[in-house]
Design a protein around this motif. Sequence first.
Motif, PDB file in Angstrom:
ATOM      1  N   UNK A   1       0.844  -1.204   0.000  1.00  0.00           N
ATOM      2  CA  UNK A   1       0.000   0.000   0.000  1.00  0.00           C
ATOM      3  C   UNK A   1       0.880   1.255   0.000  1.00  0.00           C
ATOM      4  N   UNK A   2       1.736   1.419  -1.002  1.00  0.00           N
ATOM      5  CA  UNK A   2       2.709   2.521  -0.983  1.00  0.00           C
ATOM      6  C   UNK A   2       2.063   3.904  -0.989  1.00  0.00           C
ATOM      7  N   UNK A   3       0.973   4.073  -1.750  1.00  0.00           N
ATOM      8  CA  UNK A   3       0.327   5.377  -1.799  1.00  0.00           C
ATOM      9  C   UNK A   3      -0.234   5.785  -0.450  1.00  0.00           C
ATOM     10  N   UNK A   4      -0.832   4.848   0.230  1.00  0.00           N
ATOM     11  CA  UNK A   4      -1.420   5.130   1.542  1.00  0.00           C
ATOM     12  C   UNK A   4      -0.344   5.459   2.571  1.00  0.00           C
ATOM     13  N   UNK A   5       0.718   4.650   2.596  1.00  0.00           N
ATOM     14  CA  UNK A   5       1.795   4.862   3.566  1.00  0.00           C
ATOM     15  C   UNK A   5       2.474   6.216   3.316  1.00  0.00           C
ATOM     16  N   UNK A   6       2.718   6.525   2.051  1.00  0.00           N
ATOM     17  CA  UNK A   6       3.375   7.795   1.720  1.00  0.00           C
ATOM     18  C   UNK A   6       2.491   8.978   2.123  1.00  0.00           C
ATOM     19  N   UNK A   7       1.185   8.862   1.868  1.00  0.00           N
ATOM     20  CA  UNK A   7       0.267   9.951   2.203  1.00  0.00           C
ATOM     21  C   UNK A   7       0.167  10.158   3.712  1.00  0.00           C
TER      22      UNK A   7
ATOM     23  N   UNK B   1       2.470   9.054   6.138  1.00  0.00           N
ATOM     24  CA  UNK B   1       3.724   9.195   6.879  1.00  0.00           C
ATOM     25  C   UNK B   1       4.755  10.096   6.214  1.00  0.00           C
ATOM     26  N   UNK B   2       4.535  10.433   4.938  1.00  0.00           N
ATOM     27  CA  UNK B   2       5.470  11.317   4.255  1.00  0.00           C
ATOM     28  C   UNK B   2       6.557  10.564   3.501  1.00  0.00           C
ATOM     29  N   UNK B   3       7.236  11.279   2.583  1.00  0.00           N
ATOM     30  CA  UNK B   3       8.208  10.648   1.686  1.00  0.00           C
ATOM     31  C   UNK B   3       9.405  10.064   2.430  1.00  0.00           C
ATOM     32  N   UNK B   4       9.921  10.787   3.421  1.00  0.00           N
ATOM     33  CA  UNK B   4      11.136  10.332   4.103  1.00  0.00           C
ATOM     34  C   UNK B   4      10.906   9.019   4.853  1.00  0.00           C
TER      35      UNK B   4
ATOM     36  N   UNK C   1      10.496   1.355   2.682  1.00  0.00           N
ATOM     37  CA  UNK C   1      10.867   0.582   1.491  1.00  0.00           C
ATOM     38  C   UNK C   1      12.184  -0.154   1.719  1.00  0.00           C
ATOM     39  N   UNK C   2      13.134   0.525   2.349  1.00  0.00           N
ATOM     40  CA  UNK C   2      14.449  -0.082   2.600  1.00  0.00           C
ATOM     41  C   UNK C   2      14.412  -1.199   3.638  1.00  0.00           C
ATOM     42  N   UNK C   3      13.361  -1.255   4.450  1.00  0.00           N
ATOM     43  CA  UNK C   3      13.246  -2.320   5.456  1.00  0.00           C
ATOM     44  C   UNK C   3      13.208  -3.707   4.817  1.00  0.00           C
ATOM     45  N   UNK C   4      12.738  -3.774   3.569  1.00  0.00           N
ATOM     46  CA  UNK C   4      12.534  -5.072   2.925  1.00  0.00           C
ATOM     47  C   UNK C   4      13.811  -5.907   2.923  1.00  0.00           C
ATOM     48  N   UNK C   5      14.937  -5.283   2.629  1.00  0.00           N
ATOM     49  CA  UNK C   5      16.193  -6.019   2.538  1.00  0.00           C
ATOM     50  C   UNK C   5      16.789  -6.365   3.917  1.00  0.00           C
ATOM     51  N   UNK C   6      16.035  -6.063   4.968  1.00  0.00           N
ATOM     52  CA  UNK C   6      16.432  -6.501   6.310  1.00  0.00           C
ATOM     53  C   UNK C   6      15.648  -7.739   6.762  1.00  0.00           C
TER      54      UNK C   6
END
Length: 334
Positions: A167-173, A175-178, A184-189
């Motif tokens: 749900x990238x659009x919802x999360x970005x709206x 919590x903001x871009x930063x 997004x970077x959490x995935x590789x952890x």
Amino acid sequence: MILSKTGIRHKEDLVPPANGVDVGIIKIGDGRVMSVTTDPFYFDPVFGYEDSAWFAYHILASDLLTSGANPDYMTVDLNLPLSMTDEEISRMWNAFTEEAARFGTSIITGHTARYAGTSFPMIGGITAMGFIGEDEYVTSAMARPGDKVVLTKTPAIEAAALLTRLFPGTIKAKLGDELFSYGVDLFRKLTTVHESLVCKRFGLRTRVTAMHDVTEGGLLGALFEIADSSGNGIRIHEDSIKVDDYVKRVCSIFSIDPLMAISEGALLITVKPDHAEDLVSSLKANGIDANVIGEMTADPSERIIVGREKRTIGPPQKDPFWTAVEFGISEDWK
């Protein structure tokens, strides 16, 4: 129904199937054993072909390394959807085998075909195998009373990482871009390979007594499994559990308990008490967050989290991650 019917036992079967135990262990002679684990080939293009293939490899490698055995071999069964193109298969397989080569894994046999009726994300199965000394491997059943319990990373890391991708659009709206970029970077952890390798170097059995990755059912489920499989009690201190701020925010958006949500990427470790702080220091020196969150006890009836309120640690329930996904879809979140 399943666990009670597993064929016959051979004298070489040192660790047969058991709830809360990530691997089977087979004696192969000359003081060596083979550690084996199996899981679905979990692949969802929505996470990106390269990232999803990376994840598929690390799910298996993480499970196997909880025993201390390296992922020396894998067999891979691919039951692919008819809609998957040759180019898509190539992208997926290249990323998977690149990760296998990075960790010294030989894909020794397998099966590949397209079939009607198959669909993402479960598109086959993987078995991972590795070799280790008979007096070196560990399982979650080896935790002992008095051992300290260490947790790496954060509860609900997988739930937060996957919901961010779904749900990238919802999360970005919300919590903001930063913060979205952080998610997004959490995935590789979402791997415990690195912390298991730190534990292996630190000393299995002599210091580290058990490892168990935190998957379906979240931290509470994994705590129950490590206590249940070892026949011990467990006492966890609520204020020692550090939930990442971003993870906490995502869980709040979807109204899920971070202690119950799927957490591939977090590892539970039991360690002899005199070595607990040194282990935490070793993990942090390798860039892995870790904290002592409690201890194993001798009373199997004592499986609790102590905090503002005493909370009983029981068998895993339905993981709230799946309810969160259903909720997001029902709300037409993008």
